[in-house]
Design an enzyme around this catalytic site. Structure first.
Site, PDB file in Angstrom:
ATOM      1  N   ALA A 220     -20.363  -4.023 -13.193  1.00 44.18           N
ATOM      2  CA  ALA A 220     -20.399  -3.967 -14.661  1.00 44.18           C
ATOM      3  C   ALA A 220     -19.157  -3.257 -15.196  1.00 44.18           C
ATOM      4  CB  ALA A 220     -21.674  -3.247 -15.116  1.00 44.18           C
TER       5      ALA A 220
ATOM      6  N   ILE B 243      -9.303  -4.148   0.230  1.00 48.10           N
ATOM      7  CA  ILE B 243      -8.057  -3.443   0.554  1.00 48.10           C
ATOM      8  C   ILE B 243      -8.406  -2.250   1.450  1.00 48.10           C
ATOM      9  CG2 ILE B 243      -6.013  -2.303  -0.423  1.00 48.10           C
ATOM     10  CD1 ILE B 243      -6.416  -5.259  -1.370  1.00 48.10           C
TER      11      ILE B 243
ATOM     12  N   TYR C 173     -20.721  -0.721 -10.431  1.00 47.81           N
ATOM     13  CA  TYR C 173     -19.288  -0.960 -10.199  1.00 47.81           C
ATOM     14  C   TYR C 173     -18.857  -2.312 -10.780  1.00 47.81           C
ATOM     15  CZ  TYR C 173     -15.002  -1.166  -7.305  1.00 47.81           C
ATOM     16  OH  TYR C 173     -13.703  -1.253  -6.857  1.00 47.81           O
TER      17      TYR C 173
ATOM     18  N   LYS D 162     -16.180  -2.978 -13.705  1.00 46.45           N
ATOM     19  CA  LYS D 162     -14.957  -3.757 -13.474  1.00 46.45           C
ATOM     20  C   LYS D 162     -14.912  -4.997 -14.367  1.00 46.45           C
ATOM     21  CE  LYS D 162     -13.051  -1.109 -10.330  1.00 46.45           C
ATOM     22  NZ  LYS D 162     -11.851  -0.316 -10.667  1.00 46.45           N
TER      23      LYS D 162
ATOM     24  N   ASP E 161      -9.534  14.664 -15.088  1.00 47.88           N
ATOM     25  CA  ASP E 161     -10.645  13.747 -14.832  1.00 47.88           C
ATOM     26  C   ASP E 161     -10.539  12.663 -15.906  1.00 47.88           C
ATOM     27  OD1 ASP E 161     -13.061  12.419 -14.934  1.00 47.88           O
ATOM     28  OD2 ASP E 161     -14.306  14.221 -14.910  1.00 47.88           O
ATOM     29  N   VAL E 162     -10.337  11.423 -15.501  1.00 45.57           N
ATOM     30  CA  VAL E 162     -10.088  10.361 -16.495  1.00 45.57           C
ATOM     31  C   VAL E 162     -11.288  10.114 -17.410  1.00 45.57           C
ATOM     32  CG1 VAL E 162      -8.315   9.159 -15.143  1.00 45.57           C
ATOM     33  CG2 VAL E 162     -10.733   8.487 -14.887  1.00 45.57           C
TER      34      VAL E 162
ATOM     35  N   SER F  47      -3.439  10.268  -5.884  1.00 49.13           N
ATOM     36  CA  SER F  47      -3.231  11.162  -4.743  1.00 49.13           C
ATOM     37  C   SER F  47      -3.493  10.475  -3.404  1.00 49.13           C
ATOM     38  CB  SER F  47      -4.124  12.406  -4.880  1.00 49.13           C
ATOM     39  OG  SER F  47      -5.485  12.021  -4.867  1.00 49.13           O
ATOM     40  N   ARG F  48      -4.124   9.286  -3.441  1.00 48.65           N
ATOM     41  CA  ARG F  48      -4.369   8.577  -2.171  1.00 48.65           C
ATOM     42  C   ARG F  48      -4.571   7.085  -2.452  1.00 48.65           C
ATOM     43  NH1 ARG F  48     -10.673  10.283  -0.796  1.00 48.65           N
ATOM     44  NH2 ARG F  48     -11.540   8.415  -1.719  1.00 48.65           N
TER      45      ARG F  48
ATOM     46  N   ASN G 221      -5.822   3.307 -12.461  1.00 43.15           N
ATOM     47  CA  ASN G 221      -6.235   2.986 -11.087  1.00 43.15           C
ATOM     48  C   ASN G 221      -7.460   3.768 -10.622  1.00 43.15           C
ATOM     49  OD1 ASN G 221      -5.687   2.321  -8.028  1.00 43.15           O
ATOM     50  ND2 ASN G 221      -5.682   4.554  -8.183  1.00 43.15           N
TER      51      ASN G 221
HETATM   52  P1  NAD Z   1      -9.714   5.704  -3.176  1.00 43.54           P
HETATM   53  O1  NAD Z   1     -11.088   6.274  -3.190  1.00 43.54           O
HETATM   54  O2  NAD Z   1      -8.900   5.833  -1.949  1.00 43.54           O
HETATM   55  O3  NAD Z   1      -8.862   6.272  -4.397  1.00 43.54           O
HETATM   56  C1  NAD Z   1      -9.395   6.455  -5.676  1.00 43.54           C
HETATM   57  C2  NAD Z   1      -8.633   7.568  -6.344  1.00 43.54           C
HETATM   58  O4  NAD Z   1      -9.192   7.791  -7.652  1.00 43.54           O
HETATM   59  C3  NAD Z   1      -8.756   8.893  -5.583  1.00 43.54           C
HETATM   60  O5  NAD Z   1      -7.491   9.500  -5.535  1.00 43.54           O
HETATM   61  C4  NAD Z   1      -9.707   9.719  -6.445  1.00 43.54           C
HETATM   62  O6  NAD Z   1      -9.490  11.106  -6.365  1.00 43.54           O
HETATM   63  C5  NAD Z   1      -9.343   9.194  -7.832  1.00 43.54           C
HETATM   64  N1  NAD Z   1     -10.389   9.473  -8.808  1.00 43.54           N
HETATM   65  C6  NAD Z   1     -11.735   9.276  -8.662  1.00 43.54           C
HETATM   66  N2  NAD Z   1     -12.378   9.683  -9.767  1.00 43.54           N
HETATM   67  C7  NAD Z   1     -11.430  10.151 -10.622  1.00 43.54           C
HETATM   68  C8  NAD Z   1     -11.461  10.712 -11.918  1.00 43.54           C
HETATM   69  N3  NAD Z   1     -12.622  10.881 -12.581  1.00 43.54           N
HETATM   70  N4  NAD Z   1     -10.295  11.069 -12.510  1.00 43.54           N
HETATM   71  C9  NAD Z   1      -9.108  10.914 -11.862  1.00 43.54           C
HETATM   72  N5  NAD Z   1      -9.022  10.389 -10.627  1.00 43.54           N
HETATM   73  C10 NAD Z   1     -10.164  10.024 -10.017  1.00 43.54           C
HETATM   74  O7  NAD Z   1      -9.898   4.176  -3.580  1.00 43.54           O
HETATM   75  P2  NAD Z   1      -8.870   2.950  -3.636  1.00 43.54           P
HETATM   76  O8  NAD Z   1      -9.378   1.930  -2.714  1.00 43.54           O
HETATM   77  O9  NAD Z   1      -7.456   3.412  -3.532  1.00 43.54           O
HETATM   78  O10 NAD Z   1      -9.193   2.446  -5.115  1.00 43.54           O
HETATM   79  C11 NAD Z   1      -8.246   2.471  -6.178  1.00 43.54           C
HETATM   80  C12 NAD Z   1      -8.712   1.512  -7.256  1.00 43.54           C
HETATM   81  O11 NAD Z   1      -8.780   0.185  -6.721  1.00 43.54           O
HETATM   82  C13 NAD Z   1     -10.114   1.814  -7.783  1.00 43.54           C
HETATM   83  O12 NAD Z   1     -10.167   1.566  -9.172  1.00 43.54           O
HETATM   84  C14 NAD Z   1     -10.979   0.815  -7.045  1.00 43.54           C
HETATM   85  O13 NAD Z   1     -12.156   0.527  -7.733  1.00 43.54           O
HETATM   86  C15 NAD Z   1     -10.039  -0.379  -6.978  1.00 43.54           C
HETATM   87  N6  NAD Z   1     -10.377  -1.353  -5.949  1.00 43.54           N
HETATM   88  C16 NAD Z   1     -10.309  -1.041  -4.633  1.00 43.54           C
HETATM   89  C17 NAD Z   1     -10.618  -2.002  -3.672  1.00 43.54           C
HETATM   90  C18 NAD Z   1     -10.549  -1.741  -2.210  1.00 43.54           C
HETATM   91  O14 NAD Z   1     -10.906  -2.665  -1.432  1.00 43.54           O
HETATM   92  N7  NAD Z   1     -10.108  -0.594  -1.754  1.00 43.54           N
HETATM   93  C19 NAD Z   1     -11.006  -3.275  -4.098  1.00 43.54           C
HETATM   94  C20 NAD Z   1     -11.068  -3.554  -5.437  1.00 43.54           C
HETATM   95  C21 NAD Z   1     -10.733  -2.591  -6.369  1.00 43.54           C
END
Ligand code: NAD
Length: 247
Positions: free
Chosen positions: A157, A188, A155, A159, A63-64, A14-15, A90
């Site tokens: 552990a 990101i 986090y 990943k 909820d995953v 969703s985002r 994701n």
């Molecule tokens: P974000 O917080 O913008 O998005 C995360 C999404 O996951 C949200 O839509 C949230 O509602 C959803 N979510 C959370 N818990 C959930 C659940 N239990 N069931 C279903 N959906 C759930 O974060 P992002 O930056 O877009 O992160 C996306 C992925 O990338 C994540 O796995 C994050 O760990 C990884 N990541 C992000 C970065 C970064 O710099 N942004 C870096 C490394 C890894």
């Protein structure tokens, strides 16, 4: 990289990064199940954007970390489209704290969503993908799962676990033409990283050889490659998409 006829599930779509992955796969022709946990309105916005551009998508709540919800999500996708070709794990959260201050709930919440969630979603699509003798799974890990990071024991552990899970699933599923790979994003720009202070952001920037933060599109393009025919001889790999931060 055309994906007409392919059915994809993107979790946490969703985002942020998940949203961009969903939009990009849809642009390439895939039908996309836009998974969300909280905000139905945001998920519906992603669906509307896909449909507006001639694509097919629907929003599916789960909820995953909840096996019943995950099984229900996959069932809904199969009832609607009859197959599932692509799974992008994701969804993720952070609950940062120094190790000695980290609460058990903070540990559990992050492990449950970021690691158990990947296990449950992978397990839920495996039977169908095996039947199809086709599947493409991409897990969104993180470079901190390789390098470690103070304040993020839970986090990191999770990943690192995702990277190990990716390799094991790749070995177990390869004989059925199911590939399992991971992307490890660096820094990101999304809601997740917007919470960080300007000092932390500047310190991060100093460590990035390409001298910029990544954006969700940088990740979406690599995910699209990994689920495309061009990557059909790759499995069990973790691709760093981090501007050269961790080499
Ligand atoms: P974000 O917080 O913008 O998005 C995360 C999404 O996951 C949200 O839509 C949230 O509602 C959803 N979510 C959370 N818990 C959930 C659940 N239990 N069931 C279903 N959906 C759930 O974060 P992002 O930056 O877009 O992160 C996306 C992925 O990338 C994540 O796995 C994050 O760990 C990884 N990541 C992000 C970065 C970064 O710099 N942004 C870096 C490394 C890894």
């Amino acid at each position: 990289m055309k994906m007409e006829g392919k059915v994809a599930i993107v979790t946490g779509a969703s985002r942020g990064i998940g949203r961009e992955i969903a939009l990009h796969l849809a642009r390439l022709g895939a039908k996309v199940a836009v998974n969300y946990a909280g905000s139905e309105a945001k998920a519906n916005e992603v669906v509307a954007q896909i449909v507006e551009h001639g694509g097919e998508a629907f929003a599916v709540q789960a909820d995953v970390a909840n096996s019943e919800a995950v099984d229900r999500m996959v069932k809904e996708v199969l009832e609607r489209w009859g197959r599932v070709d692509i799974l992008v794990n994701n969804a993720g959260i952070t609950r940062d704290n120094l190790l000695m201050r980290m609460k058990e709930e903070e540990w559990d919440a992050v492990i449950n969503t970021n690691l158990k969630g990947v296990f449950l979603c992978t397990k839920a699509v495996t039977r169908q993908m095996m039947k199809q003798r086709y599947g493409r799974i991409v897990n969104v890990a993180s470079i901190v799962g390789v390098s470690g990071n103070p304040g993020q024991a839970n986090y990191v552990a999770a990943k690192a676990g995702v990277i190990g899970l990716t390799k094991t699933a790749a070995k177990e599923l390869a004989s059925r033409n199911i590939t399992v790979n991971a992307v490890a994003p660096g820094f990101i720009t999304t809601d997740m990283t917007d919470q960080l202070s300007e000092d932390v952001r500047q310190a991060m920037l100093q460590q990035i050889p390409l001298a910029r933060f990544g954006n969700p599109e940088d990740i979406a393009h690599v995910v699209a490659f990994l689920v495309s025919d061009g990557a059909s001889y790759m499995t069990g790999q973790t691709i760093h998409v981090d501007g050269g931060m961790v080499m």
